[in-house]
Enzyme design. Structure first.
Site, PDB file in Angstrom:
ATOM      1  N   GLU A 126       0.806  -1.225   0.000  1.00 19.49           N
ATOM      2  CA  GLU A 126       0.000   0.000   0.000  1.00 19.49           C
ATOM      3  C   GLU A 126       0.838   1.274   0.000  1.00 19.49           C
ATOM      4  O   GLU A 126       0.685   2.148   0.864  1.00 19.49           O
ATOM      5  CB  GLU A 126      -0.988  -0.012   1.167  1.00 19.49           C
ATOM      6  N   GLU A 171      -5.570  -8.768   0.342  1.00 23.87           N
ATOM      7  CA  GLU A 171      -6.264  -8.423   1.589  1.00 23.87           C
ATOM      8  C   GLU A 171      -7.720  -8.113   1.282  1.00 23.87           C
ATOM      9  O   GLU A 171      -8.032  -7.530   0.235  1.00 23.87           O
ATOM     10  CB  GLU A 171      -5.654  -7.190   2.280  1.00 23.87           C
TER      11      GLU A 171
HETATM   12  C1  BG6 Z   1      -4.349  -2.737   5.198  1.00 25.67           C
HETATM   13  C2  BG6 Z   1      -2.950  -2.963   5.722  1.00 25.67           C
HETATM   14  O1  BG6 Z   1      -4.429  -1.479   4.691  1.00 25.67           O
HETATM   15  O2  BG6 Z   1      -5.390  -2.755   6.098  1.00 25.67           O
HETATM   16  C3  BG6 Z   1      -2.895  -3.851   6.958  1.00 25.67           C
HETATM   17  O3  BG6 Z   1      -2.145  -3.510   4.717  1.00 25.67           O
HETATM   18  C4  BG6 Z   1      -4.004  -3.440   7.913  1.00 25.67           C
HETATM   19  O4  BG6 Z   1      -1.616  -3.744   7.518  1.00 25.67           O
HETATM   20  C5  BG6 Z   1      -5.343  -3.640   7.212  1.00 25.67           C
HETATM   21  O5  BG6 Z   1      -3.991  -4.120   9.129  1.00 25.67           O
HETATM   22  C6  BG6 Z   1      -6.564  -3.351   8.061  1.00 25.67           C
HETATM   23  O6  BG6 Z   1      -6.499  -2.041   8.587  1.00 25.67           O
HETATM   24  P1  BG6 Z   1      -6.659  -1.784  10.141  1.00 25.67           P
HETATM   25  O7  BG6 Z   1      -6.375  -0.355  10.337  1.00 25.67           O
HETATM   26  O8  BG6 Z   1      -8.055  -2.153  10.475  1.00 25.67           O
HETATM   27  O9  BG6 Z   1      -5.662  -2.678  10.801  1.00 25.67           O
END
Ligand code: BG6
Length: 478
Positions: free
Chosen positions: A167, A376
């Site tokens: 990201e 993700e």
């Molecule tokens: C993504 C990241 O943007 O979102 C992760 O690559 C992150 O590292 C995930 O944990 C979820 O976001 P958050 O803020 O809920 O942990």
């Protein structure tokens, strides 16, 4: 487009899940790992998100991989911690760090699970920050290249799928939250220099992967949040395009075309910004042809016109998971983000929008014609074990079912999608909310304040996902 048949998934589809070193490993002071800037930042954050134990994956990796095997995984996306490989600037890699990742990779490969490895997921070694001014100095390019070359040489015989920088777009757009911004007063202009340096590092990784890894494939991992227009008002449509450019398209166009777009060059000119491009940089970019795109996508956003004289509003995260606390940004003259009446929201005010998954895959495919791996996607929630010792995460099951179904529809639409790796396998530290916001298919028995016994408890979603993936996406459950 409606289809008569249910979606199906390709043979050899990568079904797995995702994690990142600093959020899952713990053991930050063990076996020679150096300090990372994120260790210090995460310890300062409110709510508490100390990463020294995290999910203690460093000590439980065998058990974790055994659970992945039991679930039927064919892939697992994780990241290597740069400070574990190079704890200092001696140029000598840390043998114990290499040994840990060798053990993990061997465990995966022996279990029939394809490792998909991220080279950089926010854990900048402290020495890089101190000696090179972190992402602000061009000195990082050489030491990053040294680090990635070590990874390709040590692990490239077994790891064929690599991801460069997690990201990058989010690290630039939301540099204040993600620790990329060191000097807030000048960030407005600095961010483009930092971005250019990240592009150089990304390009070095792409070139080195192709040189050192036989059959190796490498891609970027943009954080994708598809943007809808709030209304049919033509000015909202332009705002939608602006939001898309300034949060993701500038980056994706660059990765694929390997030159800066007219849109961003015009913006730099207008704002008197020098991104620090030097002779020879373009030659490097010309060689850095990516093989696929890793897609992180959780939600959509909706944009509306923000007039030049509208009051500016900074993006304010929902920190505690109590609905209604998030404040969307207003960027006068560009766009503002607004709530969307057509979708539901999580407790952290993230849009629950499965259709956005189909939308993003179709859109990226139409634009770039490159294979995609979902790296993700997931549902963050407050959770704990119930009185029977179970975690009945039915909302996560609904979320995953609806999202994966839309992945199937995107494949029916013609997009080439080769894997789905939701966030996350076990619970792990959220970037801003510690253990309070859980994403895992497997519960980690700890809270922010109480380490309990760190045992692994399979959630209802683990069983549901396992049934789905063992049927290669046919058994959708109840
Ligand atoms: C993504 C990241 O943007 O979102 C992760 O690559 C992150 O590292 C995930 O944990 C979820 O976001 P958050 O803020 O809920 O942990």
């Amino acid at each position: 487009m409606h289809y008569k048949e249910q979606p199906t998934f390709p043979k050899n589809f990568f079904w797995g899940a995702s994690s990142a070193a600093w959020q899952v490993e713990g053991a930050t002071n063990e076996d020679g790992r150096g300090v990372s800037l994120i260790d210090l930042n995460s310890q300062k954050k409110t709510p508490f998100a100390d990463n020294s134990v995290a999910a203690d994956h460093y000590h439980h990796y065998k058990e974790d991989v055994a659970l992945m095997k039991e679930a039927g995984f064919t892939s697992y996306r994780f990241s290597i911690a740069w400070p574990r490989i190079y704890p200092d600037n001696s140029g000598v890699p840390n043998k114990k760090g290499i040994e840990f990742y060798n053990n993990l990779i061997n465990e995966l490969v022996n279990s029939g699970i394809e490792p998909i490895v991220t080279l950089y997921h926010y854990d900048l070694p402290l020495w890089v920050d101190e000696e090179f001014d972190g992402w602000y100095g061009r000195g990082i390019v050489e030491v990053f290249e040294q680090y990635v070359r070590t990874c390709f040489t040590e692990f490239g015989d077994r790891v064929k799928y690599w991801l460069s920088i997690n990201e990058q777009n989010m690290q630039i757009v939301y540099g204040h939250w993600l620790g990329t911004c060191k000097y807030p007063e000048t960030w407005f202009k600095d961010q483009w220099k930092v971005n250019h340096i990240m592009n150089l590092c990304h390009a070095k990784a792409v070139v080195a992967c192709h040189e050192l890894v036989a059959g190796g494939k490498i891609g970027p991992v943009p954080g994708m949040v598809p943007i809808y227009s709030n209304t049919g008002n033509p000015m909202d449509q332009i705002a939608r395009l602006n939001a898309e450019e300034f949060t993701e398209k500038i980056w994706n166009d660059f990765y694929v075309h390997r030159k800066y777009s007219n849109f961003v060059k015009r913006y730099w000119e207008e704002n008197d910004i020098d991104p620090g491009i030097q002779d020879g940089d373009q030659e490097l970019f010309d060689q850095a042809k990516i093989d696929f795109i890793g897609v992180n996508c959780y939600r959509s956003n909706t944009a509306a016109e923000a007039k030049v004289d509208e009051a500016e509003q900074a993006y304010e995260l929902n920190k505690f998971g109590i609905k209604g606390q998030l404040k969307f940004p207003v960027i006068p003259g560009q766009y503002k983000l607004v709530y969307n009446d057509y979708v539901e929201y999580t407790d952290w005010d993230w849009e629950i929008d499965p259709v956005s998954m189909r939308y993003v895959l179709r859109d990226l495919w139409n634009l770039y014609h490159l294979p995609m791996i979902i790296t993700e996607n997931g549902y963050g929630a407050h959770e704990d074990v119930d009185e029977n010792g179970d975690v009945n995460d039915t909302e996560r099951i609904d979320f995953l079912r609806n999202q994966i179904y839309q992945v199937g529809l995107a494949i029916q639409d013609g997009a080439e999608v080769i894997g789905y790796n939701p966030w996350s396998f076990t619970d792990l530290l959220s970037t801003g909310n510690g253990m309070a916001k859980r994403y895992g298919l497997v519960f980690i028995n700890r809270t922010d304040d109480d380490l309990r016994d760190l045992s692994r408890i399979k959630k209802a979603s683990f069983y549901w996902y396992s049934n789905l993936i063992k049927s290669n996406g046919q058994n959708w459950g109840n």
